[in-house]
Motif scaffolding. Sequence first.
Motif, PDB file in Angstrom:
ATOM      1  N   ILE A  53       1.712   6.356  -5.933  1.00 57.00           N
ATOM      2  CA  ILE A  53       1.258   6.405  -4.534  1.00 57.00           C
ATOM      3  C   ILE A  53       0.443   5.150  -4.209  1.00 57.00           C
ATOM      4  O   ILE A  53       0.597   4.546  -3.137  1.00 57.00           O
ATOM      5  CB  ILE A  53       0.368   7.652  -4.287  1.00 57.00           C
ATOM      6  CG1 ILE A  53       1.124   8.936  -4.628  1.00 57.00           C
ATOM      7  CG2 ILE A  53      -0.146   7.682  -2.856  1.00 57.00           C
ATOM      8  CD1 ILE A  53       2.112   9.399  -3.611  1.00 57.00           C
TER       9      ILE A  53
ATOM     10  N   LEU B  70       1.265   2.588  -1.349  1.00 56.73           N
ATOM     11  CA  LEU B  70       0.269   2.413  -0.300  1.00 56.73           C
ATOM     12  C   LEU B  70      -0.054   0.929  -0.096  1.00 56.73           C
ATOM     13  O   LEU B  70      -0.151   0.449   1.029  1.00 56.73           O
ATOM     14  CB  LEU B  70      -0.995   3.186  -0.708  1.00 56.73           C
ATOM     15  CG  LEU B  70      -2.007   3.599   0.344  1.00 56.73           C
ATOM     16  CD1 LEU B  70      -1.337   4.276   1.524  1.00 56.73           C
ATOM     17  CD2 LEU B  70      -3.035   4.532  -0.287  1.00 56.73           C
ATOM     18  N   LEU B  71      -0.176   0.217  -1.190  1.00 51.11           N
ATOM     19  CA  LEU B  71      -0.486  -1.216  -1.075  1.00 51.11           C
ATOM     20  C   LEU B  71       0.704  -2.005  -0.549  1.00 51.11           C
ATOM     21  O   LEU B  71       0.546  -2.981   0.182  1.00 51.11           O
ATOM     22  CB  LEU B  71      -0.948  -1.773  -2.427  1.00 51.11           C
ATOM     23  CG  LEU B  71      -2.306  -1.259  -2.893  1.00 51.11           C
ATOM     24  CD1 LEU B  71      -2.658  -1.837  -4.257  1.00 51.11           C
ATOM     25  CD2 LEU B  71      -3.395  -1.584  -1.887  1.00 51.11           C
TER      26      LEU B  71
ATOM     27  N   PHE C 188       2.913  -0.755   1.512  1.00 54.02           N
ATOM     28  CA  PHE C 188       2.859  -0.416   2.937  1.00 54.02           C
ATOM     29  C   PHE C 188       1.825  -1.282   3.649  1.00 54.02           C
ATOM     30  O   PHE C 188       2.080  -1.847   4.714  1.00 54.02           O
ATOM     31  CB  PHE C 188       2.497   1.066   3.100  1.00 54.02           C
ATOM     32  CG  PHE C 188       2.303   1.485   4.523  1.00 54.02           C
ATOM     33  CD1 PHE C 188       3.381   1.915   5.277  1.00 54.02           C
ATOM     34  CD2 PHE C 188       1.051   1.435   5.112  1.00 54.02           C
ATOM     35  CE1 PHE C 188       3.203   2.282   6.604  1.00 54.02           C
ATOM     36  CE2 PHE C 188       0.873   1.798   6.437  1.00 54.02           C
ATOM     37  CZ  PHE C 188       1.949   2.228   7.182  1.00 54.02           C
ATOM     38  N   ALA C 189       0.658  -1.376   3.033  1.00 49.56           N
ATOM     39  CA  ALA C 189      -0.442  -2.121   3.660  1.00 49.56           C
ATOM     40  C   ALA C 189      -0.063  -3.583   3.871  1.00 49.56           C
ATOM     41  O   ALA C 189      -0.393  -4.191   4.885  1.00 49.56           O
ATOM     42  CB  ALA C 189      -1.701  -2.021   2.803  1.00 49.56           C
TER      43      ALA C 189
END
Lengths: 250, 454
Positions: free
Chosen positions: B406, B410-411, B413-414
């Motif tokens: 995750i 998430l990173l 995505f960021a």
Amino acid sequence: MLSIQDLHARVDERPILNGLSLDVNPGEVHAIMGPNGSGKSTLANVLAGRDGYEVTSGSVTYVGKDLLDMAPEERAREGVFLAFQYPVEIPGVNNAYLLKAALNAVRTHRGEAELDAFEFLAVVKEKMGLMHMDESFLNRGVNEGFSGGEKKRNEILQMAVLEPRLAVLDETDSGLDIDALKVVAAGVNSLRSPDRAIILVTHYQRLLDYIEPDFVHVLSGGKIVRTGDKTLALELEERGYDWVQEAANA
Amino acid sequence: MSSAIQKSKRPGRREAALDAFSAAWSDLGAGNDAATALRRAGFEAFTGTGLPTTRDEAWKYTSLRKLARHAFRPAGPAEAPSPKQVAAVSVDGLDAACIVFLNGRLEPGLSDLTNMDGIIARPMASYLDDHESSDAHPIGTVAAIGQHPFVALNQAFLRDGIVIRTVPGRAHDRSVYLLFLSVPGGEPVAAHPRVFVDATDGSQLTVVEHYVGFGNTANLTNAVTEISLGPAARVDHYRLQEETANTFHIGGLHAKLLRDAQLATHNVHLGGTLARLDIGIHLLDSGAETVMNGLYCVDGRRHVDNQTRVDHFAPHTLSNEVYRGIVGDHGRAVFNGKAIVHPDAQKIEAHQSNDNLLLSPEAEIDTKPELEIYADDVKCSHGATVGQLDADALFYLLSRGIAPDIAHDLLTFAFAEIVAKRMPLAAFRRRLERHLAGVLADDRLIQENLGAER
């Protein structure tokens, strides 16, 4: 709760911790002080499981388990929390998402139900009030564009939301003005409880005016050279670290 | 009217694609009209160069060998997907007039040309039929056939597409949504749609071009868009490329801006086996400004090539480019961003950045920001980075109990979100963020917060 026995650790082949031992019981607040390079931050990072910090011997037992055997995220879910000296900025991930994902990871691990968005916001808003943080922080990127003081407050907010059993605060006081220091200290004090232990890693005595420790340890050369009560911190403030180092070498 | 491709850059090697283009072009038939003249000029320009090879500087990192092996046939009638299928792939929540193209051909049954807020929207073929000479219309005046072989090829088959003209002085709240569907046509099919946007004085329009594939045929989409912006006109152009994993997608986006005109291009590549987009923007008069945002996600063995060029011809013009790429598996991405500041174009600003995230050791990025400056009082900056996920940020997330996979997502995505949030059209951004969020998407909070207006 936490028992560190004869811990040796190195970073980039360089030995930093050289036989550190420490026992921490629930409800206690321990301050670990020491000059730059004494190994304070290394201890904090070893406890959190950061890559690059290699334990060469010794043991760390946390609530009866081998802490060193756990991955960083397992440690967090078991209730270990590190408030970072330099909280990292993660633009593009908002604070609310990080907090919720972290809280639900911990809750799931404890066998509790995940919080939905409403329940989560209720929890977070209450804690934000405690930390004097505006709700707009929730929709900002993690630490993105935060001042030094805001970053440290955000660390304590995360701690308040995650309710760890063992909190390690790595130089949380550095870079704070006196008002911010009071807010951070009040946040930490509100989290003192009989079943929670707190380790304050700090260079300065100032923080301890606001968070009163049960024990003060002086770290030098990678091990604890002296342990006392809060008066030891005052003595250090007065006489400097050379005094303890000389005493330890004598 | 018969002509063969004169020059093959690979002697002794048959390029099925060239033979097929030649045959298809001969079958087009000819007249004395404007369209025939354009097609002939396009075909001659294309046959003069043939398909580019990696010996051409502009194609150094992108090989067309795989494309050249396919004998693409002209797009014929194809079975239209149901409105339900179309809705399933469309961008949700757009307030837009939707015009659907099937292998390049306008599909009236799926399109709505009635509620256009005064915008004139004419199918390209009938628009051309109304003009006897090419002097009387602007098609082909923005995209140059001499520099771009695929623009020449598109013009050689000029027939499909649409001409859009805004109402002078009007800010059109409703967008124009051009949905290009690539559908199986038995054999690989080539589509050559042409879009011309005439943004008249002081008007404002948002255009969304969306390229989506059905099935898994190895079609070729060779799309060219021309945008002409009059004084103080503003166009927000969104381009979402989601072709199937076997589709070849070649695109051109060319624009000319007059005084105080503003063009924002938002260019997103998520699909295709080989995708290439050439953007060329001419800032012709002072006050003209362009923003160029780009994002490409390249996995598998896919290849995505973005070439952007902005020419500052006049003083007090501005360009600002932010491109980001995420490349994993055996994917390969190419970026070339050129800003050319012509003599006398003083007091201009040109900024560009290209940042790339490499997610696997086999992934490859070739990035080259270029500035050519022939004026002396300018503000220019450029930079390119290629890196991996930030280890400190990763540890920070892990230390909060977040699982490694995750945290990784998430990173990633960021990283992409930095560009996504530069795209003001909420429906488009939401679509993109949902795609980027991947496994994160089932968390309600990320959708609520990220989908919200900012």
